[in-house]
Write a protein that holds these residues in place. Structure first.
Motif, short mmCIF file in Angstrom:
data_model
loop_
_atom_site.label_atom_id
_atom_site.label_comp_id
_atom_site.label_asym_id
_atom_site.label_seq_id
_atom_site.Cartn_x
_atom_site.Cartn_y
_atom_site.Cartn_z
N GLY A 208 44.17 51.91 63.06
CA GLY A 208 44.76 50.90 61.47
C GLY A 208 43.41 50.97 60.70
N LEU A 209 44.01 50.59 59.46
CA LEU A 209 43.88 50.96 57.93
C LEU A 209 43.91 49.83 57.43
CD1 LEU A 209 43.16 54.09 57.44
CD2 LEU A 209 41.16 52.85 57.38
N TRP A 210 43.45 48.08 57.22
CA TRP A 210 43.84 47.24 57.21
C TRP A 210 44.70 47.23 55.43
CZ3 TRP A 210 41.93 45.11 60.97
CH2 TRP A 210 43.15 43.81 61.59
N ASN A 211 43.72 48.16 54.44
CA ASN A 211 44.52 48.49 53.15
C ASN A 211 44.82 49.66 52.85
OD1 ASN A 211 44.84 45.86 51.75
ND2 ASN A 211 42.55 45.99 52.26
N GLY A 212 45.22 50.25 54.02
CA GLY A 212 45.67 51.89 54.17
C GLY A 212 47.01 52.22 53.68
N GLN A 213 47.27 51.12 53.11
CA GLN A 213 48.58 51.89 52.54
C GLN A 213 47.85 52.27 50.48
OE1 GLN A 213 52.48 49.43 52.59
NE2 GLN A 213 51.93 49.29 54.55
N LEU A 214 46.43 51.57 50.89
CA LEU A 214 45.94 51.89 49.24
C LEU A 214 45.30 53.02 49.18
CD1 LEU A 214 45.00 48.24 48.76
CD2 LEU A 214 47.29 48.90 47.62
N GLY B 61 49.51 63.21 54.75
CA GLY B 61 50.58 62.00 54.77
C GLY B 61 51.01 62.36 56.54
N ARG B 62 49.87 61.79 57.11
CA ARG B 62 49.85 61.25 58.87
C ARG B 62 49.54 59.86 58.50
NH1 ARG B 62 45.08 63.87 62.40
NH2 ARG B 62 46.75 62.30 63.15
N LEU B 63 49.13 58.79 57.60
CA LEU B 63 48.98 58.00 57.90
C LEU B 63 51.02 57.22 57.71
CD1 LEU B 63 45.79 56.68 55.69
CD2 LEU B 63 46.86 56.08 57.92
N GLU B 64 51.50 56.28 58.30
CA GLU B 64 52.25 55.74 58.67
C GLU B 64 52.32 54.57 57.82
OE1 GLU B 64 53.81 56.24 62.60
OE2 GLU B 64 54.13 58.12 62.17
N ALA B 65 53.09 53.93 57.02
CA ALA B 65 52.70 52.32 56.62
C ALA B 65 52.61 51.58 57.64
CB ALA B 65 54.37 51.48 55.83
N MET B 66 52.44 50.19 57.78
CA MET B 66 52.40 49.63 58.86
C MET B 66 52.55 48.23 57.96
SD MET B 66 49.48 50.61 61.17
CE MET B 66 49.17 49.67 62.51
N SER B 67 52.68 46.56 58.91
CA SER B 67 53.27 45.67 58.20
C SER B 67 52.10 45.25 56.65
CB SER B 67 53.15 44.06 58.90
OG SER B 67 52.09 43.96 59.76
N ARG B 68 52.64 44.41 56.25
CA ARG B 68 51.88 44.61 55.35
C ARG B 68 50.97 45.35 54.10
NH1 ARG B 68 49.01 39.57 58.27
NH2 ARG B 68 51.04 38.23 58.31
N GLN B 69 49.93 45.72 53.61
CA GLN B 69 49.70 46.71 52.97
C GLN B 69 49.02 47.45 54.18
OE1 GLN B 69 46.81 45.43 49.81
NE2 GLN B 69 48.95 45.03 48.82
N MET B 70 48.72 47.15 55.61
CA MET B 70 48.09 48.43 56.95
C MET B 70 49.19 49.70 56.68
SD MET B 70 46.83 46.16 60.08
CE MET B 70 48.65 45.24 60.24
#
Length: 119
Positions: free
Chosen positions: A67-73, A79-88
């Motif tokens: 997981g990446l804390w600001n992975g959504q940024l 396209g492999r990263l899946e959204a998690m809570s907050r911006q992770m």
């Protein structure tokens, strides 16, 4: 998985089928961010810039989450990263083939750069 004193103890406690996955992911992140040593934070290996977490690995019975804390940024053309809570955002790793070292290193470097800007 119980409480551990360090990342090595954490890795040793991961079931054998996933231990190789965790160890390879640890190595990939370590190579992408050699200036940062992982520490256990909330019971899982975590890399941080100062007090800002960048990424983590967490073992579950059937997979390891990277997981990446600001992975959504960060930019993820795969396209492999899946959204998690907050911006992770993160990805579930079930086998060694799930680890794309070049892709993961790019994610880590982007995530690290975001945290360095904040520091």
């Amino acid at each position: 998985m119980g409480k551990h004193a360090n990342v090595q103890e954490y890795a040793a406690d991961v079931p054998e089928g996933l231990r190789d996955v965790l160890e390879k992911a640890l190595a990939v992140v370590g190579e992408a961010m050699p200036e940062v040593e992982p520490a256990l934070w909330h019971g899982q290996p975590t890399w941080s810039v100062g007090k800002q977490p960048v990424c983590f690995l967490k073992a579950y019975p059937k997979y390891v989450t990277f997981g990446l804390w600001n992975g959504q940024l960060i930019e993820d053309g795969s396209g492999r990263l899946e959204a998690m809570s907050r911006q992770m955002a993160g990805v579930k790793l079930r086998a060694l083939d799930d680890i794309d070292a070049a892709l993961f290193a790019d994610w880590v470097k982007q995530a690290h750069a975001l945290e360095v800007k904040k520091a």
